[in-house]
Scaffold this motif. Structure first.
Motif, short mmCIF file in Angstrom:
data_model
loop_
_atom_site.label_atom_id
_atom_site.label_comp_id
_atom_site.label_asym_id
_atom_site.label_seq_id
_atom_site.Cartn_x
_atom_site.Cartn_y
_atom_site.Cartn_z
N ILE A 1 0.83 -1.20 0.00
CA ILE A 1 0.00 0.00 0.00
C ILE A 1 0.87 1.26 0.00
CG2 ILE A 1 -1.62 1.32 1.40
CD1 ILE A 1 -2.93 -1.34 2.03
N THR A 2 1.95 1.24 0.79
CA THR A 2 2.82 2.42 0.80
C THR A 2 3.48 2.59 -0.56
OG1 THR A 2 4.12 0.96 2.19
CG2 THR A 2 3.53 3.08 3.11
N SER A 3 3.74 1.47 -1.22
CA SER A 3 4.36 1.60 -2.54
C SER A 3 3.36 2.20 -3.53
CB SER A 3 4.91 0.26 -3.02
OG SER A 3 4.20 -0.19 -4.14
N ARG A 4 2.06 1.88 -3.35
CA ARG A 4 1.07 2.50 -4.23
C ARG A 4 1.08 4.00 -4.02
NH1 ARG A 4 -4.53 -0.85 -4.05
NH2 ARG A 4 -3.64 -2.91 -3.86
N LEU A 5 1.26 4.38 -2.78
CA LEU A 5 1.21 5.80 -2.44
C LEU A 5 2.38 6.55 -3.05
CD1 LEU A 5 -0.62 7.54 -0.72
CD2 LEU A 5 0.89 7.15 1.20
N THR A 6 3.53 5.91 -3.14
CA THR A 6 4.70 6.62 -3.67
C THR A 6 4.96 6.26 -5.14
OG1 THR A 6 6.03 4.92 -2.63
CG2 THR A 6 5.90 7.00 -1.50
N ALA A 7 5.11 4.95 -5.42
CA ALA A 7 5.52 4.56 -6.77
C ALA A 7 4.41 4.82 -7.79
CB ALA A 7 5.91 3.10 -6.78
N ASP A 8 3.18 4.39 -7.48
CA ASP A 8 2.11 4.54 -8.47
C ASP A 8 1.80 6.00 -8.75
OD1 ASP A 8 2.03 1.88 -8.72
OD2 ASP A 8 0.12 1.54 -7.73
N THR A 9 1.89 6.83 -7.70
CA THR A 9 1.62 8.25 -7.95
C THR A 9 2.74 8.85 -8.79
OG1 THR A 9 2.48 8.62 -5.75
CG2 THR A 9 0.12 8.84 -6.00
N SER A 10 3.98 8.36 -8.62
CA SER A 10 5.08 8.87 -9.44
C SER A 10 4.89 8.48 -10.89
CB SER A 10 6.42 8.33 -8.96
OG SER A 10 6.63 8.72 -7.65
N VAL A 11 4.38 7.26 -11.13
CA VAL A 11 4.14 6.82 -12.51
C VAL A 11 3.14 7.77 -13.17
CG1 VAL A 11 3.13 4.99 -13.91
CG2 VAL A 11 4.69 4.41 -12.07
N LEU A 12 2.09 8.11 -12.42
CA LEU A 12 1.07 9.00 -12.99
C LEU A 12 1.63 10.40 -13.20
CD1 LEU A 12 -2.19 7.96 -11.22
CD2 LEU A 12 -1.44 7.51 -13.51
N GLN A 13 2.50 10.80 -12.26
CA GLN A 13 3.10 12.12 -12.40
C GLN A 13 3.91 12.19 -13.69
OE1 GLN A 13 6.55 12.83 -10.07
NE2 GLN A 13 6.96 14.10 -11.87
N SER A 14 4.66 11.11 -13.97
CA SER A 14 5.47 11.17 -15.19
C SER A 14 4.58 11.03 -16.42
CB SER A 14 6.59 10.14 -15.16
OG SER A 14 6.15 8.92 -15.65
N LEU A 15 3.44 10.32 -16.27
CA LEU A 15 2.53 10.20 -17.41
C LEU A 15 2.01 11.59 -17.78
CD1 LEU A 15 0.79 8.29 -19.27
CD2 LEU A 15 -1.02 8.68 -17.65
N PHE A 16 1.47 12.29 -16.77
CA PHE A 16 0.89 13.59 -17.08
C PHE A 16 1.96 14.66 -17.22
CE2 PHE A 16 -2.82 11.32 -15.85
CZ PHE A 16 -3.77 11.81 -16.73
N GLY A 17 3.09 14.45 -16.56
CA GLY A 17 4.14 15.45 -16.58
C GLY A 17 4.98 15.38 -17.83
N SER A 18 4.97 14.24 -18.57
CA SER A 18 5.77 14.24 -19.79
C SER A 18 5.15 13.39 -20.89
CB SER A 18 7.20 13.80 -19.48
OG SER A 18 7.22 12.45 -19.13
N SER A 19 4.73 12.15 -20.54
CA SER A 19 4.30 11.24 -21.61
C SER A 19 3.15 11.81 -22.43
CB SER A 19 3.90 9.91 -21.03
OG SER A 19 4.94 9.41 -20.27
N VAL A 20 2.13 12.34 -21.75
CA VAL A 20 0.97 12.81 -22.49
C VAL A 20 1.35 13.97 -23.40
CG1 VAL A 20 -1.22 14.03 -22.25
CG2 VAL A 20 -0.77 12.00 -20.87
#
Ligand code: ATP
Length: 601
Positions: free
Chosen positions: A126-145
């Motif tokens: 759960i803690t990894s969801r809080l850090t890793a998964d949110t970082s994945v989304l950050q990079s998705l919206f922050g650069s990939s899109v």
């Protein structure tokens, strides 16, 4: 194969971006401006060659170069602004999600985290969801899109401009692009997969070393170094081998990419050169054409890469949204019954049964019990009897499968959860202290407690002397990197914390950990101070509590077997007699010792 992202997930993510519509629009505008500028560079190149070099016209050349400088300035400004805005949006989204998910996690019952730990995901998931998964989304919206959009615009623009310049050469290029890219993409995907598995191996190395070093005392005490050295070396070699496979593939990829890209450019130069020689194409047009072809190929490659990122991010988004959708199983009722003021503090259990999820033996089995306000009750019974579970049910960490519990005659389920818990003081066997100072930890009991109140509570809990002896007294940091406290000191801090909370009902799980006689005496004194005038339920491991309690409840296998005073139970309960013999030896302590009720008289 990763399943295609669920469009609903993406829609819900987009909904999170709604507050930032203005910035999004501005980002889209800068994106269009930057892509447009890049496309104009191709036209600039054509003009430089055809009107400048080929016509040997210095004035035109200068004019076009000045124009190009203006385009490049727009490109630079738009790209910088786009980068800033898009990164801002990505970071903001991750920040919002982290807060939302953490806030939500705090509302979920302890059972949720325990089942997640026992589940197939493993602890820390759960803690990894809080850090890793949110970082994945950050990079998705922050650069990939934004990368995807920029490249899509450039692809369309480049193809249109190619078609306008030279249709048949465009057809050749459009066939050539996939032929060039397919082997590169195929190898690229393999390399990425191998990189991931290489990262996993390195993470495994970290995990192994962390566990070994974390348990260094046990490891050295058992002379386990050789086994660990060997096991670690094997993992290191594993990681090295995987990295080598990846490197080999990567080397192939570089060779193939260079070969195919230059071959494709060569073919186009050859074909385009024929057209230039035949006079159907100007040298400037050919240069611009090549520029667009390379741009288009780059855009296709980037889009293919981004598609993988989007799939990965969709998985992360789904996991996060699933967490946000988990409804707390235990919550306050819509219209809670207010607690009586003043609260007496009597407790009732009415046919309470409870079985932990995944277990088939009940932890509590039809327990019925009344505890009067101010009564001091000790729970005794062998390990696994259900004593801790009973305390946890009072805090509503679990709800009964059948039956109900009451406080002052009101069903706990009808009370506001916070109001209920504010009346219950918990001192557990191994008290948890958080990072922060001694004072911060004490203020868990009462957030606004003054320094004087902290001192008073610490004094009553027999903790003042040791706190004052700490390097910075009440401001001494605890937890990781801070001062380590002994078991007895932690207990006394926990007692002071409970004193500050000033609850009507006390739930104590006495420390069984080897407290030395002096700590035990100090802790017991502190507990006695804490229990005065409150209803107390004590899981008794120690002789002193057993004999001084108003009533002892004997539990086994989740059932309440007997209740009474020490000497009554010695006569009436075989299990209690057995436990007493184990605790006290053959000679039981003086049964005539005064009870707390006697002391109050
Ligand atoms: N979180 C949990 N999930 C599943 N089963 C649990 C959990 N906590 C306790 N149990 C089980 O419920 C039963 C009662 O446990 P409980 O901790 O209440 O006993 P206890 O009397 O407090 O024991 P001890 O004195 O050893 O702490 C045991 O069989 C235990 O294995």
């Amino acid at each position: 194969m990763t399943p295609a992202p669920d469009p609903r997930t993406l829609l819900r993510l987009l909904a999170l971006l709604r507050p930032y519509r203005g910035r999004l629009a501005l980002a889209a505008l800068t994106l269009l401006m930057a892509s447009g500028s890049v496309l104009m560079l191709g036209q600039g190149l054509r003009l430089v060659i055809d009107q400048g070099f080929m016509a040997s016209d210095a004035a035109s050349l200068n004019r076009v170069l000045m124009l190009l400088l203006a385009v490049v300035t727009v490109l630079a400004a738009a790209s910088a602004l786009r980068y800033y805005l898009v990164t801002w949006i990505g970071e903001r989204l991750a920040a919002d999600l982290r807060r939302q998910v953490f806030d939500h996690l705090l509302t979920l019952e302890p059972g949720f985290f325990e089942s997640a730990e026992r589940g197939d995901h493993g602890a820390g998931e759960i803690t990894s969801r809080l850090t890793a998964d949110t970082s994945v989304l950050q990079s998705l919206f922050g650069s990939s899109v934004s990368m995807a959009l920029r490249n899509a615009v450039m692809l369309v623009g480049a193809v249109v401009l190619m078609l306008i310049t030279q249709p048949w050469l465009s057809a050749l290029a459009l066939l050539g692009i996939p032929a060039t890219l397919l082997p590169i993409l195929w190898f690229g995907r393999r390399v990425r997969r191998l990189s991931r598995s290489s990262q996993d191996r390195v993470a495994e190395l970290g995990r192994y070393a962390g566990e070994a070093l974390g348990g260094i005392r046990t490891l050295q005490a058992f002379n386990h170094q050789d086994v660990d050295r060997h096991a670690y070396a094997q993992r290191v070699e594993d990681a090295f081998d995987t990295a080598l496979v990846r490197t080999r593939q990567r080397a192939w990829l570089t060779a193939i990419a260079m070969l195919t890209v230059f071959a494709a450019v060569g073919i186009m130069l050859w074909q385009g050169g024929q057209a230039v020689l035949a006079g159907t194409l100007s040298p400037g047009e050919l240069s611009a054409f090549l520029f667009y072809a390379v741009l288009a190929a780059g855009a296709v490659a980037t889009l293919a890469e981004v598609a993988g990122d989007v799939q990965r991010a969709a998985g992360a988004a789904e996991r996060l949204l699933e967490l946000l959708d988990t409804q707390p199983a235990i919550h306050s009722p819509a219209t809670p019954t207010p607690l009586p003021d003043p609260l007496r503090g009597d407790i009732g259990l009415h046919g309470v049964s409870f079985c932990y999820p995944g277990r088939d033996i009940p932890a509590l089995d039809n327990v019925t019990l009344q505890i009067a306000a101010g009564e001091r009750v000790a729970l005794v019974g062998p390990s696994g009897a259900g004593k801790s579970t009973l305390l946890a049910m009072l805090l509503r960490f679990h709800d009964p499968d059948s039956g109900y519990l009451t406080l002052d005659g009101i069903d706990l389920g009808r009370l506001d959860l916070q109001a209920l818990r504010s009346q219950l003081g918990l001192v557990s066997q191994e008290p948890v202290l958080f990072s922060g100072s001694v004072a911060d930890n004490l203020r868990y009991g009462q957030a606004s407690a003054s320094y004087t109140a902290l001192r008073e509570a610490a004094r009553d809990a027999n903790a003042l002397a040791f706190i004052e002896a700490l390097p910075q007294g009440f401001d001494t940091p605890l937890g990781p990197g801070g001062v380590q406290l002994s078991g007895g000191q932690r207990q006394r801090l926990a007692i002071a914390r409970a004193l500050l909370k000033n609850p009507r009902v006390l739930l104590l799980d006495e420390a069984t950990s080897a407290l030395d006689a002096e700590s035990e005496r100090l802790v017991q004194q502190a507990l006695d101070a804490l229990m005065v005038g409150r209803t107390s339920l004590v899981i008794a491991h120690r002789l002193a509590t057993v004999v001084s309690a108003d009533r002892l409840l004997v539990m086994n296998d989740g059932r309440l077997l007997a209740a009474g005073r020490h000497h009554e139970l010695l006569a009436s309960s075989p299990l209690y007699r057995q436990l007493a013999e184990l605790q006290f030896g053959r000679s039981t302590p003086d049964a005539d010792q005064p009870t707390s009720a006697d002391r109050r008289r």
